[in-house]
Design a protein around this motif. Sequence first.
Motif, PDB file in Angstrom:
ATOM      1  N   LEU A 388       0.825  -1.206   0.000  1.00  0.00           N
ATOM      2  CA  LEU A 388       0.000   0.000   0.000  1.00  0.00           C
ATOM      3  C   LEU A 388       0.862   1.261   0.000  1.00  0.00           C
ATOM      4  CD1 LEU A 388      -2.694  -1.300   2.483  1.00  0.00           C
ATOM      5  CD2 LEU A 388      -2.953  -0.966   0.027  1.00  0.00           C
ATOM      6  N   MET A 389       2.109   1.113  -0.508  1.00  0.00           N
ATOM      7  CA  MET A 389       3.024   2.226  -0.752  1.00  0.00           C
ATOM      8  C   MET A 389       3.631   2.818   0.514  1.00  0.00           C
ATOM      9  SD  MET A 389       0.962   3.959  -3.945  1.00  0.00           S
ATOM     10  CE  MET A 389      -0.393   4.420  -2.894  1.00  0.00           C
ATOM     11  N   PHE A 390       3.742   2.004   1.573  1.00  0.00           N
ATOM     12  CA  PHE A 390       4.473   2.398   2.782  1.00  0.00           C
ATOM     13  C   PHE A 390       5.636   1.429   2.961  1.00  0.00           C
ATOM     14  CE2 PHE A 390       0.005   3.645   3.927  1.00  0.00           C
ATOM     15  CZ  PHE A 390       0.203   5.009   3.946  1.00  0.00           C
ATOM     16  N   SER A 391       6.605   1.491   2.076  1.00  0.00           N
ATOM     17  CA  SER A 391       7.723   0.551   2.153  1.00  0.00           C
ATOM     18  C   SER A 391       8.823   1.111   3.053  1.00  0.00           C
ATOM     19  CB  SER A 391       8.277   0.279   0.752  1.00  0.00           C
ATOM     20  OG  SER A 391       8.653   1.484   0.132  1.00  0.00           O
ATOM     21  N   GLY A 392       9.676   0.203   3.566  1.00  0.00           N
ATOM     22  CA  GLY A 392      10.821   0.608   4.373  1.00  0.00           C
ATOM     23  C   GLY A 392      10.429   1.415   5.600  1.00  0.00           C
ATOM     24  N   ASP A 393      11.142   2.532   5.804  1.00  0.00           N
ATOM     25  CA  ASP A 393      10.912   3.365   6.984  1.00  0.00           C
ATOM     26  C   ASP A 393       9.557   4.060   6.972  1.00  0.00           C
ATOM     27  OD1 ASP A 393      13.349   2.636   7.985  1.00  0.00           O
ATOM     28  OD2 ASP A 393      14.397   4.450   7.322  1.00  0.00           O
ATOM     29  N   LEU A 394       8.928   4.182   5.799  1.00  0.00           N
ATOM     30  CA  LEU A 394       7.601   4.816   5.739  1.00  0.00           C
ATOM     31  C   LEU A 394       6.582   4.058   6.586  1.00  0.00           C
ATOM     32  CD1 LEU A 394       7.280   5.710   1.938  1.00  0.00           C
ATOM     33  CD2 LEU A 394       7.751   7.263   3.834  1.00  0.00           C
ATOM     34  N   ALA A 395       6.797   2.727   6.742  1.00  0.00           N
ATOM     35  CA  ALA A 395       5.873   1.913   7.524  1.00  0.00           C
ATOM     36  C   ALA A 395       5.931   2.230   9.009  1.00  0.00           C
ATOM     37  CB  ALA A 395       6.182   0.431   7.301  1.00  0.00           C
ATOM     38  N   LEU A 396       6.930   3.007   9.411  1.00  0.00           N
ATOM     39  CA  LEU A 396       7.096   3.356  10.835  1.00  0.00           C
ATOM     40  C   LEU A 396       6.581   4.762  11.145  1.00  0.00           C
ATOM     41  CD1 LEU A 396      10.658   1.849  11.375  1.00  0.00           C
ATOM     42  CD2 LEU A 396       8.437   0.782  11.815  1.00  0.00           C
TER      43      LEU A 396
END
Length: 496
Positions: A388-396
Amino acid sequence: MIKFIGINKAYGSQVLFEDISFSINKGERVGIVGRNGHGKSTIFQMILKNVEPDSGTISIPKNYKIGYLEQHLKFSMPTVLEEAALGLPEDEIYETWQAEKVLFGLGFSEKDMERSPNEFSGGYQIRMNLAKLLLSKPDMLLLDEPNNYLDIVTIRWLEDFLKNWDGEIILVTHDRSFMDSVVTHTIAVHRKKVVKVEGDTEKLYTQINTEEEIYEKTRLNEERKRKQEEVFIAKFKAKASFASRAQSRVKKLEKQVVKQALENIEDLELYFNSASFAANQMLSAEDISFGYDEKNLLIQDFKISVGRNERICIIGKNGKGKSTLLKVLAGKLDPIQGTVTKHPSLKEGYFGQTNKLDMNESNTIVEEIKVVDKDCTEAKARKIAGGLMFSGDLALKKIKVLSGGEKSRVMLGKILATPCNLLFLDEPTNHLDMQSCDSLIEAIDNFEGSVLMVTHNEMHLRAVATKLVVFDNDKIFIYDGPYDDFLEDIGWADEE
């Protein structure tokens, strides 16, 4: 014609474009695709001169008129018709029949012509701005998600209108069927470069995949030959009889450009958490009626049953009650009369535009996804977030710092992680890019339970729907069959 020549653009450490060059030629209708955040809207803003490239030039002909859909809503005329007519060129200012024709196409009725623009919802006010833009007849139309505020009937009208447009168009949309039906050419923003083809998205992605397969095979072949040369050089460079040949090969290797391995771009894979369900019937609604005002019912004497493995899509114009019906069936609203009965062991997942409010603002995206299922691991939550386009650090990122669209994607992630038999989905692809849309529709198709979904996207209807609930011509009815059969057998009343 507009030309981009040697354009470079970065925001801090994020590089969007590296030496891109392309042109939009006379009569071309060009769609731009690419992951969210990779630069599609930046291209628009560069053309509008709101954003400057770091280097390179953008060539636009003198007196070339560019039209862009304004999002600010400020109206100066007392009626809808007079407001729309402001868009007409000076020499056509009195030809208000043109304004009427476009307004009708965009879903306004005859009685709406004399109403004040300020009486309408934000979505219809955006349509007024779109009407003014189309009537102004610019040389080029810049359209960034123009169908976000449109319903399925209006999207079909706009599709036909744009196919007959005399000038140039640049279009960004997550609606793949809409793009493919309108464009003559497609551009991908891919690996910080631009790839342009004559044709639709399928031709574009096929070409990119083919070129990258050839590149990778060539790279591996060159790497294998290089290693063979290095072995020869290491073996014979100390021997006098082979020294000159070894040295010649060293010089040859030094001149060769070493191809770098392409950075891996993960294919998005999304899966719903299917829970087992043994019974044949999940839900039934008997003679339900609902209205926010009892004198003006949106839904009247409606009945439906939902069995196992059904794909039911709710379609029709905006404001007629599609989302309301979904809420009534999901139990988010109580019907004024009639009953909705659900199997006692039914497990549901509901995605709407309002349940963003149910999130813990202090959680990270990964934490919020994990909340719905005790068996959801960190790795699984991160995989869902990435899709849903929250990869890597974006997921935090914390929920409290997210935009409305980002919160909608997190809510969708929570539904993906929730063990379910029956999904209620209200326009679930609204805030996704094209690749994420494709992945989500594939997940819906593979879901082992049943789905009730509101959508305006005809490609998604064709991919998913086995039954339709149709709001049209002030009626609600069930069509037991796929969308194309509905168009052939009945069709939309406004298109008769």
